[in-house]
Design a protein around this motif. Structure first.
Motif, short mmCIF file in Angstrom:
data_model
loop_
_atom_site.label_atom_id
_atom_site.label_comp_id
_atom_site.label_asym_id
_atom_site.label_seq_id
_atom_site.Cartn_x
_atom_site.Cartn_y
_atom_site.Cartn_z
N GLU A 131 -28.05 42.58 34.58
CA GLU A 131 -28.66 43.92 34.58
C GLU A 131 -29.40 44.03 33.34
O GLU A 131 -30.69 44.59 33.45
N GLN A 132 -29.13 43.56 32.06
CA GLN A 132 -30.05 43.88 30.89
C GLN A 132 -31.28 43.04 31.12
O GLN A 132 -32.23 43.38 30.64
N GLU A 167 -32.79 42.15 33.50
CA GLU A 167 -33.47 42.71 34.54
C GLU A 167 -34.34 44.03 34.08
O GLU A 167 -35.43 44.25 34.28
N LEU A 168 -33.46 44.92 33.28
CA LEU A 168 -34.07 45.91 32.62
C LEU A 168 -35.30 45.67 31.85
O LEU A 168 -36.35 46.00 31.83
N ASN A 169 -34.87 44.41 31.08
CA ASN A 169 -36.17 44.00 30.30
C ASN A 169 -37.28 43.45 31.06
O ASN A 169 -38.42 43.55 30.65
N GLU A 224 -38.35 44.48 33.77
CA GLU A 224 -39.05 45.68 34.32
C GLU A 224 -39.91 46.36 33.26
O GLU A 224 -40.97 46.55 33.58
N TYR A 257 -32.43 45.39 25.22
CA TYR A 257 -32.31 44.21 25.19
C TYR A 257 -31.77 43.63 23.78
O TYR A 257 -30.96 42.93 23.61
#
Lengths: 832, 639
Positions: B580-581, B583-585, B587, B621
């Motif tokens: 998740e982390q 992928e957040l980054n 994005e 992140y």
């Protein structure tokens, strides 16, 4: 050697033989005692008993002359007392002494006639006869006591005497003899082998009989000797086996009168053949014994390799093929390399063995249910299929036998037709006799005509492909139905789940040219299924039957090779294979999967592909760039090389190099890049930018960083026609760790010493010592030390006192020392 | 001289008593001999260095397969010159010590006698000392039976008067006798009891005086020497060496300094108590410059310090290291070599013996060694280069031939520690120095090691390799792909059932895990935690790079695959959070770069991309990564 000995013999015997004679006659109790007392002497005795007397005497006299003398004089006394019945004894005894005092040759010479009773005949004969034979016979006598070739009487006589007269002594003697003979006989046998071998090599026709003798040595119990024997016989055979196959004369032929020469040759050949046969039988027997397995296999392989035309080659071949998947690596390698050399040197055996070998291997694969060592199939790679066989002689026979190849071969055939015609007429003109001779000759020659060779080649091919398809089918079967029952029944042996698949695919890739068009369709279907049998997507997790990434890559590779070699004649959609490759790129793991195969697939499937779909190319470009970010140098480099190649050939893909908002005109149907897409056409790669290149320019490997730099600076507008010469395989090989030199280059460098000392800061990191604490510790330390010191002193004093008490006279100095210390101790004691 | 060393104590005693002329001759010759030896050794050192370099160059040209792995040594790379140093130390240690000390003490004895009477000045003292010593000794021997006044006991009052004299007037005589007492104190209880040497006369009244004389001398000696010689506080080596030439002051002080050094070294060697040792070392360090005049003592000091550095407790080790560092900075490069080689060897030797606290201690030792290396880059570069070449040679052989011996050598503590050392060295100095070729070679060696050992049992080694790579990457700012190495570890769990039997190396090593661990849940957790931590570290470095999304693609895909297959909920949660982390980054970066107007070949623009955000450290992140580092997921649970 022999000559020298003979000369030696002529001179010295006078001195010693009399002794020998005497002993031979009487072995009394004293003698037994004597022998027991003097073991050196015993050795002498034993030798005398068993071997030619003359030589023994010479040898002994030379080595232990002094002892000899003593013994002799002692014995003289004893014997003179007891034994007067022996007439010979006395004069002989007297003689040696005299001879030793002065070198009275004449006297001894006269006595020689007496002693000559024992071995005169031999000596005389020896002189007369051919030296050569004599040597042999004599040595044989020495070397092989066991054989007892009763040619020489005198050797037997002593033995008998020993047995009869000295039964008590026999045991001792036997022991000594054994000890001695173990080493000696080993040496002797070795020498014997060498001699025989040399003889055979120097004149095989004359000495062909000794082959049998050599072979007999292999019955020895000593494994070393047996091995030596096998190997030396091998060397002999390798040398003397003629360049033709021996055909034994028929009865009819035997009846015919022939010249002496022919008879001689016939004899020679038949003896050779007999010996060879028995040798082979021995080898086959030994091959089954674990001790001799390696040696026997080595012999078999060498023979087959060196003389593949000779009789009994079929037996040899069978043995070799049987061991081709041997668990013993040495044996396996030997067998494989032999088979390979058979394949690559067809000239030696006219190709017949190739057919047989392939056939045998195919049978073995079948019987073992494809559970063999990969090496056993890899040998096929060395087979050469000659397209041009029988160009000259290709006739109607061709059409019959190669219907399947017609399409390809028709053109050539027509060209050849005229030439063939001419040849044919020529041959018709040949005489009948010639024909007959030819027919006979063909039986033994290695040059079968083209028809024959064609036929053989077809057979070979069909056997090879039969094997390959069998393996494929087997794999298909196991992958498709990898249910639990299968797993238990077909539990892979030592060779892994699909041991033969990789070499099989490699072979298919190599022999695509020879592949029959009829089969291609099926083959492609197989490959497609195998390639898509992903180990990740399936739900059965621990299924070892699934193919590895490399195997699947190989499937794709073979499919491409097949299509390419057949000029893309078939309308097979290769799209599926691209999809596979696209996904396999993500599944690749450096340690587990073969990078070479990956690089080859990149080369064949991407670099060599002529008409590429733009979308697909872009998708691969993007994925390769991503791929390069995650893996080692070799993989990255081959990916980058491919990437560059793709970009060079696809102008539009170079749009990826520029950050063109919205993907520009070619963005395609998918507006956003899907990094995890499984289908290259659906990835929307045109919407992305090759940002990876920038990170790759920071790569630690200078070559990769340069490469990334070059790629990112490629011009988007003009069409760069030249393609880089480096292939992905090349790149992979060059940048793999194995090739790395690991040598730090010592070029000029800029080094800054951190010598600018931060002198101020230095003190800070030193913890300040607590002075009070320190003082306390020092005090404690002192106290302890003093305690120890005092203790010691007291003990010393005590000891000194004791000493002085014991030894009352003491130097004054020491006393004074004690006194000096005395006042100290009470002081210190007081303190505590 | 050498023979003398072999004679027994009795013989020596006898000689001392009855053959004084011989003794005297010995004394005369000794310094001369020593100097000669020292010189020769120095020269030999230089030669050896050259020779060694030649020797190393040659095999490089050969193909490595010709050599056996036995030939490739890691620790003994610098053996030759090192051996000489050690020998030298040993020699000077043997017999000479006692004689010299006796000589000194006799002289001091007489000096004290005369000094208190105030009749003989300091300069005269030197000339007459030998004669006096002899006389004195005779006298002593004669007198002892009747006269016990020579037996001196230091009292507190005497000490204070002496110290005052020294403090206020820099009196050489007072200092001399103080040093004498100091010597006695240092040797207190350690004097071989059997020998009736004259210094048994020195006795110390009580513990208070004992402590005082120690502390006073240790604290004040350096200052006093300097003020007598008229040197400023920051006198460098050259100045000290200049003093040698015909400076009467120096002549008078030199033996005192020597005595001080000897005594202190003895104290450090013997002192059982940590604090005393540390204190003495610290004080000794102040006057390290003066060691220039006593090369043999210097060697002794180096040896002693290296011993303490390796074996000592943290503060002691640190203090010893500071001395070594000072020595290597103050003196010529030979001293640097001696220090470095001894330390290097001691370090590697220490690595072999696993100790309870070695996990904590080894990094400290390594760091201090790196600090020392950083002092002289030119020298260290050559050393590093030689050493790394050896490592690489061994690796190359192991890769090419899978030679069992070579392979075993590589997964030894020795090899890894050595590699660790150079990695730290390069990482520490890569900025501002041109270490590219070393860096490259080391990276390749690490990659080679990582690929040589496949399989779950080598998890720790693999983790270490990746940590090194991350470390180097961070320090140098270059990109080192580690994803494939890390992701291999994900598969350990699934593969170890099938592959377990294949492991053949049975030797127990700290680098390798015992088989039975592999099945434990803890091990699997360990694998995954390490994967997460290492990947997180890797990603954190490039989290603001414009190609971060692509960098993470394959890893994320694999992790997702893993999560699909895994059955362990706890692990899945951790992995999921990581995904998740990241992928957040992804994005985040993607969003930012969609706005960008430059192309991939625009280096400058890319360099500045997201730099602001990077510095702010508030990005999610970055915080996540910080969190992971704090928890120390992977490294904490090693057992």
């Amino acid at each position: 050697m022999g000559k020298n000995r003979r000369k030696d013999k002529a001179i010295p015997p006078p001195q010693l033989p009399p002794e020998v004679r005497e002993e031979e006659i009487e072995f009394s109790d004293e003698d037994v005692k004597y022998v027991e007392e003097n073991k050196d002497y015993a050795r002498f005795v034993s030798r005398i008993d068993t071997t030619a007397i003359n030589r023994q005497c010479v040898g002994e006299a030379k080595t232990v002359e002094d002892k000899y003398e003593e013994e002799r004089s002692k014995k003289k006394v004893q014997q003179e007392e007891k034994e007067s019945n022996e007439i010979q004894v006395d004069p002989v005894d007297v003689l040696p002494v005299k001879t030793l005092d002065g070198k009275l040759h004449f006297r001894t010479v006269t006595k020689k006639s007496k002693l000559a009773e024992a071995d005169p005949e031999e000596a005389e004969e020896d002189v007369l006869e051919d030296e050569h034979i004599l040597n042999k016979s004599q040595r044989r006598a020495k070397a092989k006591k066991s054989k007892k070739e009763a040619k020489k009487q005198e050797t037997e006589v002593p033995e008998e005497i020993i047995q009869e007269e000295e039964t008590p002594q026999a045991a001792v003697l036997a022991e000594v003899k054994e000890e001695l003979s173990a080493e000696e006989s080993f040496e002797n046998k070795k020498n014997r082998l060498a001699e025989l071998g040399m003889l055979l090599l120097s004149d095989p026709e004359a000495n062909i009989r000794s082959l049998k003798e050599m072979l007999d040595i292999s019955k020895d119990e000593n494994a070393k000797i047996v091995k030596l024997c096998l190997l030396s016989v091998l060397a002999v055979f390798k040398d003397i086996i003629p360049g033709y196959r021996i055909r034994l004369p028929t009865d009819k032929e035997l009846e015919m009168k022939v010249s002496k020469e022919v008879k001689k040759t016939r004899f020679y050949e038949s003896t050779l053949l007999k010996a060879y046969k028995s040798y082979l039988q021995k080898l086959m027997a030994f091959e089954r014994q674990s001790v001799y397995n390696q040696v026997a296999n080595r012999c078999i392989c060498t023979l087959l390799d060196a003389k593949p035309h000779f009789n009994f080659r079929d037996n040899l071949l069978t043995a070799v093929v049987r061991n081709i998947s041997s668990p013993d690596e040495v044996v396996r390698r030997l067998c494989c390399s032999t088979i390979r050399s058979l394949f690559s040197n067809e000239g030696k055996h006219g190709g017949e063995l190739t057919v047989q070998a392939v056939r045998l291997i195919a049978d073995q694969v079948k019987s073992q249910n494809c559970q063999l060592h990969p090496n056993s199939i890899e040998v096929f790679m060395s087979i050469r299929f000659d397209e041009d066989i029988g160009k000259r002689d290709r006739e109607e026979a061709n059409k019959k036998k190669f219907k399947k190849n017609d399409k390809r071969n028709n053109q050539e055939e027509q060209n050849q037709a005229q030439e063939n015609e001419r040849k044919k007429s020529k041959r018709e003109m040949m005489s009948k006799i010639r024909d007959e001779v030819n027919a006979d000759y063909r039986g033994v020659t290695f040059e079968p005509d083209a028809m024959e060779r064609r036929k053989m080649q077809t057979e070979t091919l069909s056997a090879v492909f039969e094997t390959y398809f069998r393996i494929l089918r087997k794999t298909m079967f196991s992958v498709g139905e990898s249910s639990t029952e299968e797993d238990t029944t077909l539990n892979p042996g030592a060779f892994g789940p699909h041991p033969l698949l990789a070499p099989c695919l490699d072979g298919l890739g190599k022999f695509t040219q020879q592949l029959d068009l009829d089969y291609i369709g099926d083959l492609m279907n197989y490959l497609k299924k195998l390639a898509s049998s992903s180990s990740v997507s399936t739900t059965k997790k621990k299924n070892s039957k699934l193919l590895t990434v490399s195997e699947r890559l190989r499937c794709c590779l073979v499919a491409f090779k097949v299509m390419r070699s057949n000029l893309n004649a078939l309308n097979v959609d290769l799209q599926d294979f691209f999809v596979q490759l696209y996904n396999l790129l993500l599944e690749y793991r450096p340690g587990r999967d073969s990078g070479e195969v990956l690089a080859e697939s990149l080369k064949i499937m991407l670099c060599d592909d002529r008409h590429q779909d733009m979308q697909k190319a872009a998708a691969f470009v993007k994925r390769l760039a991503t791929f390069a970010l995650c893996f080692g140098c070799a993989e990255s480099m081959s990916a980058l090389v491919t990437l560059k190649n793709l970009l060079q050939r696809n102008v539009k893909c170079r749009n990826l190099l520029e950050n063109d908002a919205g993907g520009g005109s070619v963005s395609g149907s998918i507006a956003k890049y899907q990094p995890y897409a499984t289908d290259p056409n659906l990835s929307g790669a045109f919407a992305s930018v090759l940002w990876e290149l920038n990170l790759l320019t920071k790569h630690y490997h200078p070559a990769i960083s340069t490469m990334a730099g070059t790629i990112s600076n490629m011009n988007t507008s003009q069409n760069q026609t030249f393609l880089s010469a480096v292939t992905p395989q090349q790149a992979f090989a060059d940048y793999s760790l194995l090739k790395e030199s690991f040598e730090p280059k010592s070029e000029s460098r800029k080094l800054n010493n951190k010598r600018k000392r931060e002198s101020g800061g230095e003190g800070e990191d030193v913890p300040e010592t607590d002075m009070v604490e320190l003082k306390k510790k020092l005090k404690e330390n002192f106290t302890i030390l003093r305690g120890i010191k005092v203790d010691e002193r007291v003990r010393m004093e005590f000891e000194k006192k004791k000493q002085s008490n014991m030894a009352k006279k003491k130097p004054t100095k020491k006393q004074s020392n004690v006194e000096k210390k005395k006042p100290k101790s009470p002081k210190s004691k007081k303190k505590f | 001289f050498a023979q003398m060393g072999k004679l027994g104590k009795k013989a020596r005693k006898f000689a001392k008593k009855n053959l004084q002329s011989v003794e005297k001759k010995n004394r005369k010759q000794k310094p001369f001999l020593k100097r000669k030896f020292a010189k020769r050794d120095g020269r030999r050192d230089a030669e050896d260095e050259e020779e060694e370099e030649k020797m190393i160059e040659q095999p490089l040209k050969k193909r490595c397969i010709e050599e056996s792995p036995k030939d490739i040594v890691i620790d003994a790379v610098f053996d030759k010159d090192e051996g000489v140093v050690v020998l030298d130390c040993g020699d000077s240690d043997s017999d000479g010590y006692l004689a010299e000390v006796l000589f000194l003490t006799w002289r001091f004895d007489s000096a004290v006698v005369n000094g208190t009477q105030g009749k003989i000045s300091g300069t005269e003292l030197k000339k007459q000392s030998r004669k006096l010593a002899r006389l004195n000794k005779k006298k002593l021997v004669d007198e002892t039976d009747s006269d016990t006044t020579k037996h001196k006991v230091l009292s507190g009052s005497a000490l204070s008067s002496f110290s005052n004299l020294v403090d206020e007037e820099q009196s050489v005589q007072a200092l001399t006798s103080l040093l004498n007492w100091y010597r006695a104190a240092c040797h207190y209880g350690h004097e071989p009891s059997g020998i009736t040497s004259p210094d048994t006369c020195y006795d110390i009244e009580d513990s208070e005086t004992f402590a005082n004389v120690m502390i006073f001398v240790l604290q004040k000696a350096d200052h006093t020497f300097r003020s007598i010689l008229g040197l400023s506080g920051s006198a460098n080596k050259e100045k000290v060496l200049k003093l040698n030439n015909n400076n009467p002051k120096w002549d008078s002080v030199k033996p005192l300094i020597k005595s001080f050094f000897r005594s202190t070294i003895h104290l450090v060697k013997q002192a059982a108590d940590l604090e005393i040792t540390v204190f003495a070392l610290a004080q000794l360090r102040v006057s390290v410059v003066f060691f220039a005049a006593f090369p043999d003592l210097l060697n002794k000091l180096i040896k002693l310090s290296v011993d303490l550095w390796v074996t000592g407790e943290e503060t002691l080790s640190h203090q010893a290291f500071l001395i070594l560092k000072d020595i290597s900075m103050v003196f010529n490069s030979e001293c640097f070599d001696a220090c470095f080689v001894n330390m290097y060897k001691a370090f590697l030797h220490d690595c072999d013996i696993p100790k309870a606290n070695s996990e904590k201690r080894l990094p400290l030792l390594r760091d201090s060694l790196v600090e020392l290396c950083s002092q002289d880059m030119q020298k260290s570069y050559t050393k590093a280069s030689v050493s790394i070449t050896q490592l690489a040679k061994l690796l190359k052989m192991a890769l090419a031939t899978k030679n069992k011996e070579a392979v075993e050598k590589i997964h030894s503590e020795h090899y890894t520690s050595c590699l660790d050392l150079w990695v730290s060295f390069i990482a520490a100095n890569v900025q501002g120095n041109d270490l590219q070729s070393l860096l490259y070679t080391v990276i390749q060696v690490i990659n080679g090691v990582a690929t040589l050992f496949i399989g779950p049992r080598y998890l720790l080694l693999r983790v270490k390799c990746i940590q090194w790579l991350n470390h180097l990457s961070r320090a140098s700012g270059i990109f080192i792909p580690i994803a494939s190495l890390v992701l291999d570890m994900l598969e350990y769990k699934t593969t170890n059932d099938g592959e377990k039997q294949k492991k053949k190396f049975e030797a127990v090593s700290t680098v390798k895990l015992p088989k039975n661990w592999l099945k434990s849940q803890n091990f699997q957790e360990q694998c995954i935690f390490s994967v997460i931590e290492l990947l997180a570290n890797h990603f954190a470095q490039w989290s603001f790079h414009i190609s971060f999304p692509e960098l993470a693609t394959i890893s994320i895909m694999r992790l997702k695959n893993f999560n699909e297959r895994s059955t362990m909920e706890g692990l899945k949660r951790v992995v999921k959070r990581f995904i998740e982390q990241v992928e957040l980054n992804i994005e985040f970066v993607q969003m930012k770069r969609d706005e960008a107007a430059f192309s991939p070949n625009d280096q400058q623009a890319i360099e500045t991309f997201l730099q602001l955000e990077k510095r702010s450290k508030t990005a999610p992140y970055t915080q996540y990564y910080q969190n992971i580092v704090d928890k120390g997921l992977g490294t904490k649970v090693k057992k």
